[in-house]
Design a protein around this motif. Structure first.
Motif, short mmCIF file in Angstrom:
data_model
loop_
_atom_site.label_atom_id
_atom_site.label_comp_id
_atom_site.label_asym_id
_atom_site.label_seq_id
_atom_site.Cartn_x
_atom_site.Cartn_y
_atom_site.Cartn_z
N ASP A 1 0.97 -1.38 -0.11
CA ASP A 1 -0.08 0.03 -0.04
C ASP A 1 0.94 1.22 -0.03
O ASP A 1 0.37 2.46 0.44
N ASP B 1 -5.15 5.85 -2.49
CA ASP B 1 -5.01 4.57 -3.52
C ASP B 1 -6.41 4.72 -4.09
O ASP B 1 -7.66 4.68 -3.48
N LEU C 1 -1.37 6.05 -5.58
CA LEU C 1 -1.60 4.64 -6.24
C LEU C 1 -2.81 4.56 -7.02
O LEU C 1 -3.84 4.78 -6.67
N ASP D 1 -4.94 2.63 -10.06
CA ASP D 1 -5.26 1.83 -10.86
C ASP D 1 -5.71 1.85 -12.32
O ASP D 1 -6.93 2.61 -12.28
N LYS E 1 -6.94 -0.21 -15.09
CA LYS E 1 -7.42 -1.57 -15.21
C LYS E 1 -7.44 -2.13 -16.66
O LYS E 1 -7.19 -3.46 -17.01
N HIS F 1 2.41 5.82 -8.59
CA HIS F 1 2.61 4.54 -8.93
C HIS F 1 1.21 3.79 -9.51
O HIS F 1 0.22 3.85 -8.88
N ARG G 1 -1.10 0.73 -10.89
CA ARG G 1 -1.18 -0.41 -10.71
C ARG G 1 -2.17 -1.34 -11.85
O ARG G 1 -3.06 -0.37 -12.33
N ASP H 1 3.10 -1.59 -10.60
CA ASP H 1 3.06 -2.77 -10.22
C ASP H 1 1.93 -3.53 -11.09
O ASP H 1 0.85 -3.38 -11.08
N LEU I 1 0.35 -6.83 -11.45
CA LEU I 1 -0.32 -7.59 -10.04
C LEU I 1 -0.85 -8.83 -10.93
O LEU I 1 -1.98 -8.83 -11.83
#
Length: 271
Positions: free
Chosen positions: A44, A133, A154, A156, A158, A191, A193, A224, A226
């Motif tokens: 996190d 996040d 953070l 995302d 997708k 960052h 994701r 990241d 994932l």
């Protein structure tokens, strides 16, 4: 995630924070719907972090491992004072571990006033490094004041393919891209994701699109990648929901490494 934290020596608040813009506007204690809070390491944000998980999310991601955070009414009504007091018990330990605090969810920007109040007080009252996040879908709700109190984001992303993004999340992609560009204009460290799901987000053109966009921003310090997992499937069943990706395989280490290499080819630090 849990609402019970390990015992630690209490650390008094360092200074009294000036009232946040949100608190000054409402002139009443900030209250939000909270799923849980926990101490987390490595996933996190940098170092050991006090993570507050808020309830409520406008997305319904097919691979979500916390579907129990989707509805605000399922969270516990909690004051910012309570959260800040809890976090204050661990500031000495967090500082020693080079960490900070992260607001996660659910989607924190579904509760922008509460999120802004927490970030402001974590930063100015406890002196903690702060992170947000978010999926970015509600990025327009993030005020400039909220982002000033956020040390990094953070984010995302997708999918790059619009059809795939809507299939994964139930929502359009554009608001996330708009928020990413706004963060770049502000020089805010991000960052990214990206969840690698075989047969869904692993198309080479999709990965290439996310990588090219992220590299164009100039403020992405890390990506990241994932690997998709099914650790949340039991929660879906407990909530009476069908986990649509039950038969989807997890990516192999080789598939994950290949995806990371695409981001690296664009000059991004991918892990």
């Amino acid at each position: 995630m849990t609402t019970l934290l390990p015992s630690a020596a209490a650390t008094p608040a360092r200074t009294s924070a000036p009232a946040s813009a949100a608190a000054a506007a409402t002139r009443r204690p900030a209250v939000g719907s909270v799923h849980s809070w926990d101490l987390s390491t490595g996933v996190d944000g940098p170092g050991t972090r006090f993570v507050t998980f808020l309830s409520g999310c406008p997305l319904t991601c097919l691979y979500c491992h916390n579907p129990d955070t989707w509805r605000m009414r399922d969270g516990r009504r909690t004051t910012a004072d309570e959260i800040v007091t809890e976090a204050g018990k661990y500031t000495r330990f967090i500082d020693a571990a080079g960490g900070g605090t992260t607001i996660s969810g659910g989607e924190p920007l579904l509760q922008p006033v509460f999120t802004g109040e927490l970030l402001h007080r974590f930063k100015h009252e406890l002196g903690l490094h702060t992170a947000l996040d978010t999926s970015g879908f509600l990025g327009a709700r993030a005020t400039d004041a909220l982002l000033r109190d956020t040390d990094f984001v953070l984010l995302d992303i997708k999918s790059w393919d619009r059809t795939t993004y809507r299939k994964v999340t139930g929502r359009p992609l554009q608001p996330t891209l708009d928020f990413a560009r706004r963060l770049a204009d502000l020089g805010k460290e991000v960052h990214v994701r990206f969840v690698l799901v075989p047969g869904l987000t692993d198309d080479p053109a999709n990965i290439e699109g996310v990588a090219a966009f992220a590299s164009s921003l100039g403020n992405v310090g890390r990506v990241d990648v994932l690997p998709f997992h099914k650790l949340g499937e039991a929660k879906w069943r407990a909530l009476g929901r069908t986990f649509a990706l039950h038969d989807t395989p997890c990516p192999t280490p080789e598939q994950t490494a290949l995806a990371r290499s695409v981001f690296a080819a664009h000059g991004l630090h991918a892990v």
